[in-house]
Design an enzyme around this catalytic site. Sequence first.
Site, PDB file in Angstrom:
ATOM      1  CB  VAL A 130      -0.910   0.306   1.361  1.00 46.91           C
ATOM      2  CG1 VAL A 130      -1.695   1.178   1.346  1.00 46.91           C
ATOM      3  CG2 VAL A 130      -1.594  -1.166   1.366  1.00 46.91           C
ATOM      4  CG  ASP A 131       3.201   2.419  -3.007  1.00 47.08           C
ATOM      5  OD1 ASP A 131       3.757   1.782  -2.084  1.00 47.08           O
ATOM      6  OD2 ASP A 131       3.235   1.901  -4.059  1.00 47.08           O
ATOM      7  CB  VAL A 132       0.038   6.244   1.835  1.00 43.38           C
ATOM      8  CG1 VAL A 132      -0.550   7.701   2.512  1.00 43.38           C
ATOM      9  CG2 VAL A 132      -1.005   5.203   2.173  1.00 43.38           C
ATOM     10  CG  PHE A 143       1.001   6.924  -5.396  1.00 41.17           C
ATOM     11  CD1 PHE A 143       0.568   8.013  -5.808  1.00 41.17           C
ATOM     12  CD2 PHE A 143       2.106   6.201  -5.626  1.00 41.17           C
ATOM     13  CE1 PHE A 143       1.763   8.541  -6.918  1.00 41.17           C
ATOM     14  CE2 PHE A 143       2.941   6.790  -6.615  1.00 41.17           C
ATOM     15  CZ  PHE A 143       2.562   7.883  -7.311  1.00 41.17           C
TER      16      PHE A 143
END
Lengths: 255, 207
Positions: A130-132, A143
């Site tokens: 999970v890219d934030v 993201f």
Amino acid sequence: MLKHRVIPALLLNQHGGLVKTTKFTNPKYIGDPLNAIRIFNTKEVDELMVLDIEASKLQREPNYALIEQFAGECFMPLCYGGGIRTIDQAYKIFKLGVEKICLQTAVLENLQLVRDLVDRFGSSAIVVSVDVKKDWLQRPKLFKSSNHQNSSSNWLTFIRDAVDAGAGEILLNAVDKDGTLLGPDLVIIEQASKEISAPLIALGGIASLKDIKQAVEAGASAVAAGAFFVFHGPHRAVLITYPQYQELLTLFNTK
Amino acid sequence: MKETKIYIPNLSLGNTKSVVNMINRLGGEVIIANTPDELLNAKKIILPGVGSFDVGMRELKDGGWIEALNKLVLQDKVPILGICLGMQFFFDESEEGILPGLSWIPGKLERFVSNEQNPIKVPHMGWNAVKVNKADGLIPQQEEELRYYFVHSYHAVCANSDHVIATAYHGSDVTAAVQNDNIYGFQFHPEKSHRFGMDLLKNFLSV
């Protein structure tokens, strides 16, 4: 007692070279990944992550020949991510001697693949990445690393849904911190870890042992880092390092 | 004479390759048995395994492996090492499934319970130190801390505490290694535990 894992996260470009990005851009070539993996193996790292950052972007297959070589050198758990879209690809990668696979692009829109993979290979082998990234109002947004766009889904909801779908771990990467060596985003680590019971791996910004400790105190089960383990000094000379086991023991045992 | 030829049943249960990599690194030879018949010449066996209990037991049963393994292990006393799920098959039953296990070691697998009094993460995943109860198994008793890589949600509860060779602490003392005569089991992954695991596989090669 179970120890908090400290994990080098290595990035591959489309030619199988080792690179390090800054805020997910400007990949700087660092060297031969196999050589780096051998060094990390002798340093007895807890675990290793290898992420092909261009496979999904270019809709390319994972580089199986390279992954097999990596697995042959890793006498610690190895997690591979990049370009995995199907059960068959996952099966092929596990067969090569990889313990875990990491998914993002293929599961952002639809978590059914996570469910299917978990049914087949078990939760502990499936990591969801999970890219934030913060928007212009400094609000954290989910993201998409494959096209560098923010997703409309809520990032915390997505994390919870991924764990509900069976993901054994969440790799939480703070895009704005990537490669900056400016310290982890403790706020999102804390928010994410409160949301889930599964282990959270925090990535992005780590520049010191103190940062690692702070990320753990914010709720991370494990801490991953890229630049911290491959760069040295203000001019970012390439040097592969990893803390001594005793240093890590002392770090986590002192209040 | 030391038997360094290791037979591994070819099951779809995950990570055989890592075990093969390490045995080869140690100078041992691995023979993958594609059928129970190909296993019959085995003088030493490793049963790796990742996945769920029933899926694994069904594959052992449907493939005709159980008869072959029972003969080799119980009758001929061939040394066998079970790793992770491979070890869990040695017990009577598991809370993860409904199929019976091999019943080579009395006891069962219970799921880790995480609650307010005992807020542990499940699965038990990562590096943990073990406490050795018996020096005569595959695990040496020594000054240096021994640490291994664990990944599991179910842990073995032995009916006979003599079978527990080592434990690790995760909310309580958890079975990390078992032995009953020629039957050895590790809950952790020696093939993924650096020199610590390498030493144990070396010891198994020289059993």
